[in-house]
Design an enzyme around this catalytic site. Structure first.
Site, PDB file in Angstrom:
ATOM      1  N   HIS A   5      20.199  22.798 -36.326  1.00  0.00           N
ATOM      2  CA  HIS A   5      21.507  23.445 -36.471  1.00  0.00           C
ATOM      3  C   HIS A   5      22.646  22.471 -36.167  1.00  0.00           C
ATOM      4  CE1 HIS A   5      19.240  27.354 -35.178  1.00  0.00           C
ATOM      5  NE2 HIS A   5      19.088  27.118 -36.458  1.00  0.00           N
TER       6      HIS A   5
ATOM      7  N   HIS B 209      21.542  31.293 -34.477  1.00  0.00           N
ATOM      8  CA  HIS B 209      21.008  30.610 -35.645  1.00  0.00           C
ATOM      9  C   HIS B 209      22.108  30.706 -36.700  1.00  0.00           C
ATOM     10  CE1 HIS B 209      16.699  30.391 -34.231  1.00  0.00           C
ATOM     11  NE2 HIS B 209      17.313  31.098 -33.302  1.00  0.00           N
TER      12      HIS B 209
END
Length: 565
Positions: A500, A543
């Site tokens: 990420h 996320h």
């Protein structure tokens, strides 16, 4: 040479959403340059339970590596990034959650999505979603997975018995506690990606063009004070081509590639550019900096007692065939599952005596508004700093391999707000060279100490009923690793990432190292924007795909507004 109204570099999640939205006007021609392939459907992509098989797959993944990391014993770290239409929305593990409202500094964002049967599925596990926080008519499909790992519920109950609250809906502004996630899956439990949800239903539009196998090499700029992006040069099979942009050029190449393309185009820190013989077009030192360590990940694994049916059984070809047939006929079974049990913990949940928080106050960080906010969140009980999860499988990344015929449960420990900051810069003037990615993993004591607290908490969870009744023994790190020194060494030898990365073209004031303004335009240019995760200036406890869908949708609205002005 040909022309397009909008030229988008990158058909990843953000670029695909943006191209689809901009091409809704049939009078507007949108062309996307995508370095990868046109393929976005196959069993490994569509079937949720096979998500690990996509990581590192040729034709799907850029498969970057960081430069050797001092904090990890000079070990480079593997950094997957999607390389096809849909980008990393075809590689990710399909988890879809939001950060806290404090982190977004507003009420929870409503994403363009369709929320399918999640309510009743979640209720099965004792959770309840608030429909006020979910869309009902957008292209992206989302639901609670139809298969939940066998030990997920005992894992949740053990965490609750240790005093962690159950959160009925982590997407309603507060994601702390233990909960069941939603995932980007359709009604048949098939992955819903930017490619399948946005592009596929609209791929026949004559004004929407995606050129695959096209690697952008630089943006063509003209002018003096405020530059105009006139087009893009790109390679296909080694042959250089040019496309003109009559309205805008939009960079959606991702956190690693976007700063590289900006620098190759002469936009960036003059010292970096001059070292590679690139003429400075825009003096913008923030390009490539403020790379936020991308949710670093450590793993914990235990052996389960006999009688469990876990993903290890898929090693048997006949069992896998039966599960695949079940999935394709009903959308159910083991292959319909993705990791769904999570616990998000605030800094204070881990640092009850305040000893680590005291270190934060003295930590030397870049002097920007980002670092100030980062430190403030340590004292906010609604901002999550550590993520824990449960998987009915052996997770790669440890120092050992799984034994055949043994069932495992694994947990990840993920730092949501690491205090390490890094950079991405060009490594050569050749556009096909890979960028130099330096995350500076574990360059401070605070990140290490939070992970140590996380491992100790996981050991307590696994020794607490009802989960402990399912466990034979701890496998990784292993019973022989007990001291903080040994556990720290284990972390440094095995630490990975949750993929990420953000921040390398941050939306901040220019004086604070910003690269784009609040309308996502690159400073010093008239018509060059960035729309991808690189604009996010500070990491989020989430996320990221949900946030990125929102960014791309918002960017499309901004661009349409500017056309009307």
């Amino acid at each position: 040479m040909f022309s397009s109204d909008y030229v988008i570099i990158g058909a990843g999640l953000s670029g695909t959403v943006l191209a689809t939205r901009l091409s809704e006007d049939p009078a507007i021609v949108v062309t996307v340059l995508e370095a990868g392939t046109t393929s976005f459907h196959d069993d490994n992509t569509d079937i949720p339970g096979k998500f690990f098989d996509n990581i590192g797959a040729p034709g799907k993944d850029w498969s970057f590596f960081s430069i050797p990391q001092k904090g990890l014993g000079d070990r480079p770290v593997f950094l997957p990034r999607g390389k096809n239409i849909g980008g990393s929305s075809l590689l990710n593990f399909m988890e879809y959650n939001r950060a806290s409202s404090v982190e977004y500094d507003c009420r929870p964002i409503k994403i363009s999505e369709t929320f399918t049967y999640a309510d009743e599925q979640a209720a099965t596990y004792g959770f309840q979603f608030d429909k006020d926080y979910y869309g009902t008519s957008g292209p992206l499909q989302r639901c609670v997975p139809r298969y939940l790992d066998q030990v997920a519920l005992p894992w949740i109950e053990s965490i609750k018995s240790l005093g962690v609250k159950a959160n009925p809906d982590p997407n309603a502004g507060d994601n702390t506690g233990v909960w069941i996630t939603t995932a980007t899956l359709d009604r048949n439990s098939v992955r819903s990606s930017a490619a399948s949800a946005y592009y596929e239903p609209n791929q026949s539009r004559p004004n929407l063009k995606i050129i695959c196998g096209a690697q952008a090499t630089r943006i063509i700029l003209s002018g003096k004070d405020t530059l105009v992006a006139n087009g893009v040069e790109y390679l296909v099979d080694g042959v250089l081509h040019t496309i003109n942009a009559t309205k805008e050029v939009i960079l959606s190449a991702g956190t690693y590639k976007t700063p590289q393309i900006l620098e190759l185009s002469g936009i960036g820190d003059p010292e970096v550019l001059k070292s590679f013989g690139i003429e400075v077009a825009v003096n913008l030192p923030g390009v490539g900096n403020n790379l936020q360590v991308d949710h670093v990940t450590a793993t914990f694994t235990a052996q389960l007692k006999p009688g469990h049916e876990t993903f290890a059984r898929l090693a048997d070809a006949e069992f896998e065939r039966m599960q695949k047939d079940l999935f394709k006929a009903t959308g159910r079974g083991m292959l319909a599952g993705v990791p769904a049990a999570f616990a998000f913990l605030s800094f204070k949940d881990l640092d009850k005596d305040g000893s680590i928080a005291n270190l934060v106050a003295d930590l030397s960080l870049p002097t920007t508004p980002v670092s100030d906010v980062h430190k403030q969140w340590v004292c906010d009980n609604t901002v999550s700093f550590l993520e824990l999860s449960a998987f009915d499988r052996f997770i790669p990344g440890s120092l050992m391999s799984p034994e055949a015929g043994i069932d495992y449960i694994s947990s990840t420990l993920i730092l949501m707000h690491p205090f390490s900051y890094g950079s991405v810069h060009i490594s050569a003037s050749e556009p096909t060279a890979v960028p130099a990615i330096d995350h500076n993993y574990l360059d401070n004591e605070i990140d290490v100490r939070i992970l140590l607290k996380g491992y100790k908490l996981l050991r307590e969870i696994y020794k607490t009923s009802p989960l402990k009744e399912h466990i034979v023994t701890e496998v990784n790190p292993g019973a022989e690793i007990q001291t903080d020194a040994d556990l720290t060494e284990y972390i440094r030898r095995t630490l990975g990432t949750t993929f990420h990365p953000i921040g390398t073209a941050s939306m901040l004031p220019r004086k604070d190292g910003g690269v784009v303004d609040s309308r996502l335009k690159v400073y010093g240019t008239q018509n060059l924007r960035v729309v991808d995760a690189s604009i996010i200036p500070i990491h989020l406890s989430a996320h990221l795909q949900g946030t990125l869908y929102a960014i791309a949708e918002k960017a499309a609205d901004l661009i349409k507004e500017d056309v009307q002005c």
